[in-house]
Design a protein around this motif. Structure first.
Motif, PDB file in Angstrom:
ATOM      1  N   GLN A 161      41.721  51.395  39.176  1.00  0.00           N
ATOM      2  CA  GLN A 161      42.674  51.821  40.197  1.00  0.00           C
ATOM      3  C   GLN A 161      41.967  52.598  41.308  1.00  0.00           C
ATOM      4  N   GLU A 162      41.005  53.434  40.934  1.00  0.00           N
ATOM      5  CA  GLU A 162      40.240  54.179  41.927  1.00  0.00           C
ATOM      6  C   GLU A 162      39.412  53.239  42.809  1.00  0.00           C
ATOM      7  N   LEU A 220      47.774  46.276  42.677  1.00  0.00           N
ATOM      8  CA  LEU A 220      47.997  47.053  41.453  1.00  0.00           C
ATOM      9  C   LEU A 220      48.876  46.279  40.473  1.00  0.00           C
ATOM     10  N   LYS A 221      49.818  45.525  40.985  1.00  0.00           N
ATOM     11  CA  LYS A 221      50.661  44.689  40.117  1.00  0.00           C
ATOM     12  C   LYS A 221      49.804  43.608  39.441  1.00  0.00           C
ATOM     13  N   LEU A 222      48.891  43.005  40.215  1.00  0.00           N
ATOM     14  CA  LEU A 222      47.983  42.019  39.615  1.00  0.00           C
ATOM     15  C   LEU A 222      47.115  42.642  38.540  1.00  0.00           C
ATOM     16  N   LEU A 223      46.687  43.879  38.780  1.00  0.00           N
ATOM     17  CA  LEU A 223      45.851  44.567  37.799  1.00  0.00           C
ATOM     18  C   LEU A 223      46.594  44.739  36.478  1.00  0.00           C
ATOM     19  N   HIS A 224      47.839  45.154  36.530  1.00  0.00           N
ATOM     20  CA  HIS A 224      48.609  45.341  35.298  1.00  0.00           C
ATOM     21  C   HIS A 224      48.892  44.006  34.623  1.00  0.00           C
ATOM     22  N   ILE A 225      49.106  42.956  35.406  1.00  0.00           N
ATOM     23  CA  ILE A 225      49.300  41.626  34.810  1.00  0.00           C
ATOM     24  C   ILE A 225      48.025  41.181  34.100  1.00  0.00           C
ATOM     25  N   GLU A 226      46.890  41.425  34.725  1.00  0.00           N
ATOM     26  CA  GLU A 226      45.611  41.023  34.126  1.00  0.00           C
ATOM     27  C   GLU A 226      45.324  41.787  32.854  1.00  0.00           C
ATOM     28  N   GLU A 274      43.338  32.039  41.146  1.00  0.00           N
ATOM     29  CA  GLU A 274      43.010  32.444  42.514  1.00  0.00           C
ATOM     30  C   GLU A 274      43.414  33.888  42.760  1.00  0.00           C
ATOM     31  N   GLU A 275      44.580  34.278  42.234  1.00  0.00           N
ATOM     32  CA  GLU A 275      45.008  35.664  42.386  1.00  0.00           C
ATOM     33  C   GLU A 275      44.093  36.612  41.618  1.00  0.00           C
ATOM     34  N   ILE A 276      43.685  36.203  40.423  1.00  0.00           N
ATOM     35  CA  ILE A 276      42.776  37.040  39.643  1.00  0.00           C
ATOM     36  C   ILE A 276      41.413  37.130  40.329  1.00  0.00           C
ATOM     37  N   ALA A 277      40.988  36.047  40.968  1.00  0.00           N
ATOM     38  CA  ALA A 277      39.734  36.097  41.722  1.00  0.00           C
ATOM     39  C   ALA A 277      39.817  37.148  42.824  1.00  0.00           C
ATOM     40  N   VAL A 278      40.949  37.193  43.520  1.00  0.00           N
ATOM     41  CA  VAL A 278      41.144  38.198  44.561  1.00  0.00           C
ATOM     42  C   VAL A 278      41.084  39.598  43.960  1.00  0.00           C
ATOM     43  N   LEU A 279      41.756  39.810  42.850  1.00  0.00           N
ATOM     44  CA  LEU A 279      41.746  41.120  42.180  1.00  0.00           C
ATOM     45  C   LEU A 279      40.327  41.529  41.805  1.00  0.00           C
ATOM     46  N   TYR A 280      39.577  40.622  41.194  1.00  0.00           N
ATOM     47  CA  TYR A 280      38.220  40.958  40.763  1.00  0.00           C
ATOM     48  C   TYR A 280      37.318  41.291  41.955  1.00  0.00           C
TER      49      TYR A 280
END
Length: 554
Positions: free
Chosen positions: A36-37, A59-65, A76-82
């Protein structure tokens, strides 16, 4: 002046490409709080460039992951998050864990982005390649970053993001997403391409709706301002190519007026940032303002650079044995205006260097700023060239201080960036060349004087006169020094952080303070931001209350 470490150092003239270290098998203890930081760090460092999504979306993607437990998720969304996490780790760089996050998550994000990347272009695919370009610039892989930008630009063209009619029939949210994604791509592509001296890849918009949408979040406000400035910057670069990189007076004045009109049209909230006594400031907002300010200063530099070169070259010829070439009626007007616009160019570089150093000392900058290092280097080259050619002591002090400010910023960024370190080494060798040139000029003048006059009487002094203090109390090698540049026999080539004591507060309110001092109260004022190039004001001003090239590619 002949050979020097600045002109003869071959390795420094080669485009730097750092070694690649992609390890997908890094193991370390991860935490949700740290991720999160790092996401917050991403939004801070990308402010003014990217407005790709809201923080809540990531942050929503992070909790889903985290809670997916093997369930199928959008790759593709997880790629963006990473990639967001990777950029946060790369730019914060406060410990070894940040580097581990950066390396691991960029590797995974890149792997996901490459899977079937060209079969079905999408907004998320475009975002992923923009983020990879940003990361690669921070990792000193500029060729890879430029190619990733090209892929993102072609994806945007395939999706028709630049065509207004393509958004008809879409929901408001979808239309807004397309608009903010296009703006982000356009800003970053133009800034990076012009710094590298390469053609832009993105397609200009064919409708005006891009500039009429009023964003409400800090990222949207900064990117909208940067978008308008980048369009002006694009016009300057395109026109320069048509006239062999040299504007006439009329064209230069027209662009300077347009740039000033753009700056004066910025919202008041954008140009005024308040700090409380505990230095609690929204870095996200401040960094966006700084990035937009640098776009403005860089555009002014490009507009007036040819006048600076013309003026300083004539000064160099006058101070040498070379007989100046006769001027024609067509060049006389340009040369007459050269001092005025040359001063504008130097002032823009001075404002940029001072602004970035003050922002660094106040804790606003991240440890890895992938674009700022190139902007500051550009300013340093302008300032160094003016110091090399100018012989006016009255106007030299401020330029010397700004030149040292540029080196100070680059030396700080060099801790995490080999590119910034190379830039600092180049300016260090430039500083040595300046000292050597001044020594040669002084020696030549003395030899001429010795041919016609003798020292008749030498009176010994029983007291030692203190050397003349310069305004900043710093030497050309970045350390504290109470004398003038001419008293320094040779610049130090060692890369070291200059002293940050507050004893050398100058007229431009640029006191050196301890970077570890977090109790200092700082006020940022952008009200004088629009007065360059015609008035005496400055740019992004950070006042410490306790104390009152360029080549085509960089």
């Amino acid at each position: 002046m002949g050979p020097s470490s600045f002109t003869e150092n071959g390795p420094l003239n080669v485009m730097l490409e750092a070694e690649t270290n992609l390890n997908r098998n890094i193991t370390f203890e991860e935490s949700l709080a740290t991720k999160q930081e790092l996401i917050q760090t991403y939004f801070e460092v990308s402010s003014g460039f990217f407005d790709l999504f809201d923080k809540e979306d990531i942050l929503k993607l992070l909790h889903i992951e985290v809670s997916s437990s093997g369930r199928r998720i959008n790759r593709e969304e997880i790629a963006v998050l990473y990639l967001v996490i990777a950029i946060g780790g790369q730019c914060r760089g406060s410990n070894i864990s940040d580097f581990q996050y950066a390396t691991k998550y960029f590797s995974m994000g890149q792997q996901y982005a490459f899977e079937g990347m060209l079969r079905d272009p999408s907004i998320n695919m475009l975002r992923a390649f923009l983020l990879m370009a940003f990361y690669m610039l921070g990792a000193c892989h500029r060729n890879a970053a430029y190619m990733y930008l090209g892929v993102a630009s072609k994806a945007a063209a395939a999706l028709g993001l630049h065509i207004g009619t393509q958004a008809q029939g879409l929901s408001t949210d979808e239309s807004k997403t397309r608009c903010r994604t296009y703006k982000s791509l356009r800003v970053f592509d133009l800034v990076v391409s012009f710094l590298l001296g390469r053609p832009a890849s993105s397609v200009p918009s064919n409708y005006d709706d891009m500039t009429r949408r009023e964003p409400s979040n800090p990222h949207g406000i900064a990117v909208s301002a940067a978008y308008n400035g980048s369009v002006l910057l694009e016009g300057i670069v395109q026109d320069l190519k048509k006239v062999n990189n040299s504007f006439n007076i009329t064209t230069a004045e027209a662009f300077l007026r347009r740039l000033r009109h753009w700056i004066q049209g910025l919202p008041h909230d954008f140009r005024q940032i308040s700090f409380d006594d505990e230095l609690q400031v929204t870095r996200e907002t401040a960094v966006g303002n700084i990035h937009v300010s640098c776009i403005y200063y860089f555009a002014v530099i490009l507009t007036t650079r040819s006048f600076l070169i013309s003026h300083l070259m004539s000064r160099l010829k006058e101070s040498s044995i070379i007989i100046p070439e006769p001027t024609s009626p067509t060049t006389t007007g340009t040369q007459r205006a050269s001092p005025q616009f040359a001063h504008v160019c130097i002032s823009a570089a001075t404002y940029m260097a001072n602004m970035c150093e003050k922002a660094m000392l106040s804790g606003l900058l991240l440890k890895n700023m992938c674009i700022m290092k190139a902007w500051v280097f550009a300013a340093g080259l302008i300032l160094g060239f003016s110091l090399f050619a100018y012989d006016d002591v009255d106007s030299r002090n401020e330029t010397e201080a700004a030149f040292e400010s540029a080196r100070h910023v680059l030396r700080n960024l060099a801790n995490l960036s080999p590119q910034a370190k190379q830039y600092d080494e180049i300016l260090t060798s430039f500083a040595e060349a300046i000292v050597k040139h001044r020594q040669q000029t002084s020696s030549a003048r003395q030899k001429i004087a010795d041919r016609y006059i003798d020292c008749v009487l030498d009176i010994g002094m029983t007291t030692i006169m203190e050397p003349q203090h310069n305004r900043q109390g710093r030497s050309i090698d970045g350390g504290d020094y109470s004398g003038t540049w001419e008293q320094i026999p040779q610049a130090n080539t060692q890369i070291s952080r200059p002293s940050t004591s507050a004893s050398g507060v100058g007229d431009n309110n640029m006191g050196r303070v301890d970077e570890s001092d977090s109790d200092i109260a700082v006020g940022v004022d952008l009200d004088g931001f629009s007065v360059l190039p015609f008035d005496d004001g400055g740019g992004f001003s950070i006042d410490y209350e306790p104390f009152g090239l360029l080549l085509d590619g960089i």
